[in-house]
Design a protein around this motif. Structure first.
Motif, mmCIF file in Angstrom:
data_model
loop_
_atom_site.group_PDB
_atom_site.id
_atom_site.type_symbol
_atom_site.label_atom_id
_atom_site.label_comp_id
_atom_site.label_asym_id
_atom_site.label_seq_id
_atom_site.Cartn_x
_atom_site.Cartn_y
_atom_site.Cartn_z
ATOM 1 N N SER A 62 21.793 54.155 90.948
ATOM 2 C CA SER A 62 22.008 55.444 91.433
ATOM 3 C C SER A 62 21.288 56.353 90.011
ATOM 4 C CB SER A 62 23.613 55.862 91.103
ATOM 5 O OG SER A 62 24.314 55.191 92.126
ATOM 6 N N ALA A 63 20.993 55.821 88.940
ATOM 7 C CA ALA A 63 20.322 56.645 87.934
ATOM 8 C C ALA A 63 18.806 56.765 88.396
ATOM 9 C CB ALA A 63 20.725 55.966 86.476
ATOM 10 N N SER A 93 17.620 56.365 91.037
ATOM 11 C CA SER A 93 17.533 57.088 92.573
ATOM 12 C C SER A 93 17.540 58.584 92.283
ATOM 13 C CB SER A 93 18.469 56.777 93.479
ATOM 14 O OG SER A 93 18.304 55.353 93.896
ATOM 15 N N GLY A 94 17.955 59.054 91.037
ATOM 16 C CA GLY A 94 17.886 60.501 90.487
ATOM 17 C C GLY A 94 19.225 61.212 91.094
ATOM 18 N N GLN A 95 20.548 60.232 91.319
ATOM 19 C CA GLN A 95 21.651 60.801 91.883
ATOM 20 C C GLN A 95 22.801 61.175 90.723
ATOM 21 O OE1 GLN A 95 22.092 57.438 94.791
ATOM 22 N NE2 GLN A 95 21.728 58.895 96.365
ATOM 23 N N ALA A 96 22.497 62.399 90.009
ATOM 24 C CA ALA A 96 23.048 62.648 88.741
ATOM 25 C C ALA A 96 24.740 62.660 89.198
ATOM 26 C CB ALA A 96 22.592 63.955 88.454
ATOM 27 N N VAL A 119 26.087 59.298 89.437
ATOM 28 C CA VAL A 119 26.063 58.614 88.047
ATOM 29 C C VAL A 119 27.389 59.156 87.447
ATOM 30 C CG1 VAL A 119 25.214 58.721 85.746
ATOM 31 C CG2 VAL A 119 23.622 58.062 87.886
ATOM 32 N N SER A 169 10.523 54.789 90.153
ATOM 33 C CA SER A 169 11.027 55.387 88.950
ATOM 34 C C SER A 169 9.952 55.156 87.835
ATOM 35 C CB SER A 169 12.497 54.435 88.638
ATOM 36 O OG SER A 169 13.164 54.358 89.927
ATOM 37 N N SER A 171 22.171 57.081 80.786
ATOM 38 C CA SER A 171 22.107 56.999 82.586
ATOM 39 C C SER A 171 21.550 58.305 83.184
ATOM 40 C CB SER A 171 23.538 57.050 83.022
ATOM 41 O OG SER A 171 24.217 55.718 82.618
ATOM 42 N N LEU A 172 21.791 59.636 82.580
ATOM 43 C CA LEU A 172 21.357 60.592 83.212
ATOM 44 C C LEU A 172 19.725 60.944 82.931
ATOM 45 C CD1 LEU A 172 24.372 63.114 82.590
ATOM 46 C CD2 LEU A 172 23.559 62.377 84.588
ATOM 47 N N ALA A 175 17.981 59.180 85.163
ATOM 48 C CA ALA A 175 18.053 60.014 86.527
ATOM 49 C C ALA A 175 17.354 61.261 86.448
ATOM 50 C CB ALA A 175 19.473 60.613 86.944
ATOM 51 N N SER A 176 16.521 61.327 85.069
ATOM 52 C CA SER A 176 15.757 62.541 84.919
ATOM 53 C C SER A 176 16.556 63.775 84.767
ATOM 54 C CB SER A 176 14.468 62.807 86.064
ATOM 55 O OG SER A 176 13.889 61.476 85.813
#
Length: 340
Positions: A219-220, A222-225, A228, A288, A327-328, A331-332
């Motif tokens: 999820s991280a 994939s950028g799914q904050a 996360v 990523s 983790s964030l 996720a950028s």
């Protein structure tokens, strides 16, 4: 000369052959055997190293150029040749045969390759390698061989399992040595060098399937904050060890750093294969690596070190908050606060 994988360490103590050819479809064994040879060569002052990826576009003349490129001021050198297909083709076969007929001084040729067919073993290039060097063929481990490998791996980490625990882990990984190595690393992260009960191993294995730590990493990347945030909250509430989350995040970060540093598609593919990354996850790693900067990835490592100190009680603060921040970053997502 052909030897078995378990005979390599003893053979290296006696002599360092001019050529090593390791082939097979089991990346964990392949990588570890190659590392053993490189370490032994380094102990014998082979400090220089050139890496070649023999894909379909590879110019085999580079092998001869590298072999001939020697002066009295040069260090002893390892030519690290990666042959993913397992066969060099007609041009490569001629180049390898010629190399074996005129072995350069102070040079070690290390070839790691995919599975070699029976027909290829009858070829002139294979016979030439076998005549002057050391050939090691790797096969998937099963039964008692797999149990012995897991037992030895645990002992290397100082883990002493109860009877039946090794069989339990072997059943869990179904012959996948990379998965077995990762499970053992998780056990070491949680318990260190110690005696382990079967129940402790069951608990760790259950954590892997019941609380999907790797879903957090996915999820991280994939950028799914939002996802996360939910997964970290769930993992904490369910009582999963924060050290396992830390291990997963740092492992993925180091893979990304190695992938970004890789030169050429062949080297990137090797990194993916060595870490057991296939299918859709390959695309996720690639995208990523393009999205995340070196600064961001290094920041994750810094946060990981901070979380490790917090887990061990060496620094104040909530390790879970630090893991969420790391983790964030993957996720950028910009996070306010200090990482020190």
């Amino acid at each position: 000369m052909q030897i078995k994988p378990q005979q390599l360490a003893g053979a290296l103590q006696k002599i360092l052959a001019p050529v090593y050819f390791i082939s097979g479809d089991e990346p964990q064994q392949l990588g570890e055997l190659a590392d053993t040879i490189r370490r032994s060569a380094k102990e014998r002052d082979f400090t220089a190293r050139e890496i070649f990826f023999a894909d379909k576009l590879f110019d085999w003349k580079q092998l001869n150029v590298s072999a001939d490129n020697f002066s009295i001021f040069s260090d002893k050198k390892i030519i690290d040749l990666r042959l993913p297909s397992g066969t060099p083709g007609a041009e490569g076969g001629k180049a390898l045969t010629a190399y074996c007929k005129h072995l350069p001084e102070d040079t070690l040729l290390l070839i790691t390759a995919g599975k070699v067919t029976k027909d290829a073993q009858k070829s002139s290039w294979f016979q030439a390698l076998d005549k002057v060097g050391c050939v090691i063929q790797i096969w998937p481990l099963a039964g008692q061989d797999l149990l012995r490998w897991i037992q030895d791996r645990m002992q290397q980490r100082g883990i002493i399992p109860e009877p039946g625990a090794v069989k339990l882990l072997a059943d869990r990984v179904e012959g996948n040595l990379l998965a077995a190595a990762q499970e053992i690393e998780k056990l070491y992260v949680l318990y260190g060098s110690a005696k382990l009960s079967t129940q402790q191993i069951i608990d760790v294995v259950a954590d892997s399937s019941r609380y999907d730590v790797f879903k957090l990493v996915e999820s991280a990347l994939s950028g799914q904050a939002d996802k996360v945030l939910k997964i970290v909250s769930s993992l904490k509430a369910e009582g999963i060890a924060s050290a396992i989350v830390l291990w997963a995040l740092i492992r993925e970060t180091r893979i990304l750093i190695a992938y970004k540093a890789a030169q050429g598609q062949g080297e990137k593919e090797l990194i993916l294969k060595k870490n057991g990354i296939w299918g859709e996850r390959k695309q996720l790693i690639d995208s990523s690596a393009k999205r995340l900067t070196h600064v961001e990835l290094n920041n994750v490592l810094v946060l990981g070190a901070k979380a490790d100190r917090q887990i061990k009680g060496q620094q104040q603060g909530d390790a879970w908050e630090t893991l969420l921040e790391a983790s964030l970053v993957l996720a950028s997502v910009s996070v306010l606060g200090k990482t020190g």
